[in-house]
Enzyme design. Structure first.
Site, PDB file in Angstrom:
ATOM      1  N   HIS A   1       0.025 -33.280  30.820  1.00 18.92           N
ATOM      2  CA  HIS A   1       0.384 -34.165  30.162  1.00 18.92           C
ATOM      3  C   HIS A   1       2.174 -34.280  29.940  1.00 18.92           C
ATOM      4  O   HIS A   1       2.612 -32.981  30.072  1.00 18.92           O
ATOM      5  CB  HIS A   1      -0.011 -33.891  28.802  1.00 18.92           C
ATOM      6  CG  HIS A   1       0.181 -35.247  27.968  1.00 18.92           C
ATOM      7  ND1 HIS A   1      -0.493 -36.238  27.853  1.00 18.92           N
ATOM      8  CD2 HIS A   1       1.113 -35.445  26.814  1.00 18.92           C
ATOM      9  CE1 HIS A   1       0.107 -37.148  26.897  1.00 18.92           C
ATOM     10  NE2 HIS A   1       1.025 -36.760  26.469  1.00 18.92           N
TER      11      HIS A   1
ATOM     12  N   ASP B   1      -5.876 -40.484  15.771  1.00 15.13           N
ATOM     13  CA  ASP B   1      -4.397 -40.461  16.509  1.00 15.13           C
ATOM     14  C   ASP B   1      -4.116 -42.068  16.842  1.00 15.13           C
ATOM     15  O   ASP B   1      -2.985 -42.522  16.724  1.00 15.13           O
ATOM     16  CB  ASP B   1      -4.508 -39.778  17.727  1.00 15.13           C
ATOM     17  CG  ASP B   1      -3.215 -39.980  18.729  1.00 15.13           C
ATOM     18  OD1 ASP B   1      -2.247 -39.526  17.856  1.00 15.13           O
ATOM     19  OD2 ASP B   1      -3.103 -40.340  19.492  1.00 15.13           O
TER      20      ASP B   1
ATOM     21  N   ARG C   1       3.021 -44.734  13.296  1.00 13.47           N
ATOM     22  CA  ARG C   1       4.460 -44.094  13.277  1.00 13.47           C
ATOM     23  C   ARG C   1       5.371 -44.781  14.182  1.00 13.47           C
ATOM     24  O   ARG C   1       6.646 -44.617  14.191  1.00 13.47           O
ATOM     25  CB  ARG C   1       4.061 -42.678  14.429  1.00 13.47           C
ATOM     26  CG  ARG C   1       3.167 -41.820  13.441  1.00 13.47           C
ATOM     27  CD  ARG C   1       2.759 -40.569  14.216  1.00 13.47           C
ATOM     28  NE  ARG C   1       3.841 -39.804  15.038  1.00 13.47           N
ATOM     29  CZ  ARG C   1       3.640 -39.546  16.248  1.00 13.47           C
ATOM     30  NH1 ARG C   1       2.510 -39.085  16.771  1.00 13.47           N
ATOM     31  NH2 ARG C   1       4.658 -38.802  16.871  1.00 13.47           N
TER      32      ARG C   1
ATOM     33  N   SER D   1      -1.067 -35.183  17.782  1.00 11.24           N
ATOM     34  CA  SER D   1      -1.492 -36.473  18.486  1.00 11.24           C
ATOM     35  C   SER D   1      -1.734 -35.755  20.042  1.00 11.24           C
ATOM     36  O   SER D   1      -2.842 -36.201  20.417  1.00 11.24           O
ATOM     37  CB  SER D   1      -0.276 -37.211  18.495  1.00 11.24           C
ATOM     38  OG  SER D   1      -0.292 -38.218  19.610  1.00 11.24           O
TER      39      SER D   1
ATOM     40  N   LYS E   1      -5.951 -35.102  21.523  1.00 10.72           N
ATOM     41  CA  LYS E   1      -6.571 -36.142  22.675  1.00 10.72           C
ATOM     42  C   LYS E   1      -6.781 -35.289  23.864  1.00 10.72           C
ATOM     43  O   LYS E   1      -7.665 -35.433  24.507  1.00 10.72           O
ATOM     44  CB  LYS E   1      -5.446 -37.214  23.162  1.00 10.72           C
ATOM     45  CG  LYS E   1      -5.302 -38.305  22.163  1.00 10.72           C
ATOM     46  CD  LYS E   1      -4.334 -39.377  22.743  1.00 10.72           C
ATOM     47  CE  LYS E   1      -2.926 -38.767  22.425  1.00 10.72           C
ATOM     48  NZ  LYS E   1      -1.620 -39.553  22.168  1.00 10.72           N
TER      49      LYS E   1
HETATM   50  N1  URA Z   1       2.731 -38.798  23.092  1.00  9.99           N
HETATM   51  C1  URA Z   1       1.778 -38.903  22.481  1.00  9.99           C
HETATM   52  O1  URA Z   1       0.537 -39.142  22.671  1.00  9.99           O
HETATM   53  N2  URA Z   1       1.672 -38.739  20.960  1.00  9.99           N
HETATM   54  C2  URA Z   1       2.988 -38.525  20.626  1.00  9.99           C
HETATM   55  O2  URA Z   1       3.103 -38.399  19.563  1.00  9.99           O
HETATM   56  C3  URA Z   1       3.924 -38.245  21.480  1.00  9.99           C
HETATM   57  C4  URA Z   1       4.046 -38.566  22.852  1.00  9.99           C
END
Ligand code: URA
Length: 424
Positions: free
Chosen positions: A81, A160, A167, A182, A186
């Site tokens: 990621h 999220d 946000r 966050s 995931k």
């Molecule tokens: N990527 C995400 O999934 N969440 C965040 O808060 C920042 C980057």
């Protein structure tokens, strides 16, 4: 329990209990806690922070708010990621490298918003490409191709999705505990037990300084550990765009070219680094052994063939990548060396050309974008083309060229691609 007491507690810099965090997440998802109350709490968290323990509980209840993918039928699943950058098409290059070496790359990706691009938009620029796989299709592709990339389903980390949307419009995107929970909620829900995180640092990234990046890395490693997940973090430079292409179809093209021609630039170097850590985790071998395998996968074109196999499995046709109707060249009016490229300004320009959306409702022009024709420290002559712009808009926006790149008298010897690697 009462949300107002919880907001006031966080406003007063106190740590929330597990029960309070559980209540906040569950009641926000159910609608009992309103957007304006949650926004207020998110701002208090952004200003006053959270302890690592609070962040671990926050991640847990965000994770539990949705479904989880079970990939335990595979022994060597690895995920990667990026916290989001400019020209960041690493997923398209790394995934086939790692899959061609026998790991399973199971990725749920997102769309871009604002200046950061999203893998799903890039893949969708390939005509026919299916980004909405069912669970069965996802698992079957992992079995037969070894990699699969799908749009994040609506059932994963539901909290999220709701929190991220708030946000985005309340100035709370840059909070480290909120970013960590966050991403990790995931990633844990996506089923992999091995994760390589590319934490971007610089003007074109969410994280602007190295201290915050280190804090985020250590926090995500800790969250991973408490969820039986191995996490390696690479802190990389996002002051300069990654590679030469910014946009959607132009980035797909660059990924294909990197794997076909083995081009050597900052993008390739970062991909080799990330892929080596993924292979090391996935196959449980040393970093050095993994790195040799990764370089072989590129030079033998196994990774290139895997990329084509993956695109064709998900029904994409790379022979029909969209092309823009207008092309403009930006030339240098002076002589010297290309000493800087501003990832932030180039990303904004790419957006104005049509390549990104400013709100979730906007559509994007897949063919729009920028190709950077020179690399950092190349010798530049007057009249050399530095940037080529692609758009379908009638005219290009007013551009202050001096903000996009810098031509200096001497080469820039200060550029660093990878700041450091943090692991447990
Ligand atoms: N990527 C995400 O999934 N969440 C965040 O808060 C920042 C980057």
């Amino acid at each position: 329990m009462n949300i107002i007491d919880i907001i006031v507690k966080k406003k007063n810099k106190e740590a929330l209990t597990e029960e309070e965090i559980k209540y906040v997440i569950n009641s926000f998802v159910s609608g009992e806690i309103k957007d304006y109350q949650m926004s207020s709490l998110l701002m208090a968290i952004t200003i006053n922070g959270m302890t690592d323990e609070e962040t671990i509980f926050l991640t847990k209840y965000m994770l539990d708010s949705g479904s989880k993918l079970d990939l335990s039928m595979f022994s060597n699943v690895v995920d990667k990621h990026s916290t989001g950058g400019v020209g960041d098409k690493t997923t398209l290059i790394i995934s086939p490298i790692v899959a061609s070496l026998g790991c399973k790359v199971a990725k749920m990706s997102g769309r871009g918003l604002g200046i950061t691009g999203g893998t799903i938009d890039k893949l969708e620029s390939i005509p026919g490409f299916n980004v909405n796989l069912t669970k069965e299709e996802f698992i079957n592709e992992l079995k037969s191709v070894g990699m699969a990339i799908t749009s994040q389903t609506d059932t994963i980390a539901i909290a999220d999705k709701k929190i991220y949307a708030l946000r985005d419009v309340t100035g709370t995107t840059e909070s480290i505990p909120l970013i960590a929970s966050s991403i990790m909620s995931k990633k844990i829900a996506s089923g992999s037990k091995n994760l390589v995180l590319d934490i971007k640092v610089g003007e074109g990234a969410l994280i602007k300084n190295i201290e915050d990046a280190r804090h985020l890395a250590n926090l995500m490693i800790k969250i991973g550990k408490s969820n039986n997940m191995k996490v390696i973090c690479i802190l990389s430079n996002m002051n300069i765009p990654l590679g030469n292409n910014i946009g959607n179809s132009v980035e797909v093209l660059e990924a294909i070219n990197i794997l076909y021609y083995g081009i050597n630039n900052n993008l390739t170097s970062l991909c080799i680094e990330l892929a080596s850590h993924m292979v090391s985790l996935g196959l449980n071998i040393s970093y050095e052994e993994a790195r040799t395998k990764v370089i072989n996968a590129i030079t033998s074109k196994e990774a290139y063939n895997k990329l084509l196999e993956f695109i064709s499995y998900q029904k994409g046709d790379i022979n029909r990548l969209p092309k823009s109707s207008k092309i403009y060249e930006i030339k240098s009016d002076r002589e010297g060396y290309l000493t800087n490229l501003s990832s932030l300004e180039l990303a904004k320009l790419s957006g104005l050309l049509g390549a990104s959306r400013q709100s979730k409702e906007e559509t994007i022009d897949y063919s729009a974008g920028i190709i950077i024709n020179k690399n950092i420290n190349d010798k530049i002559n007057i009249g050399d083309t530095i940037l080529t712009l692609y758009t379908n808009k009638e005219s290009i926006p007013n551009i202050n060229i001096n903000k996009l790149f810098t031509i200096g008298g001497t080469p820039n010897n200060h550029y660093t691609l990878i700041y450091e690697i943090i692991k447990d």
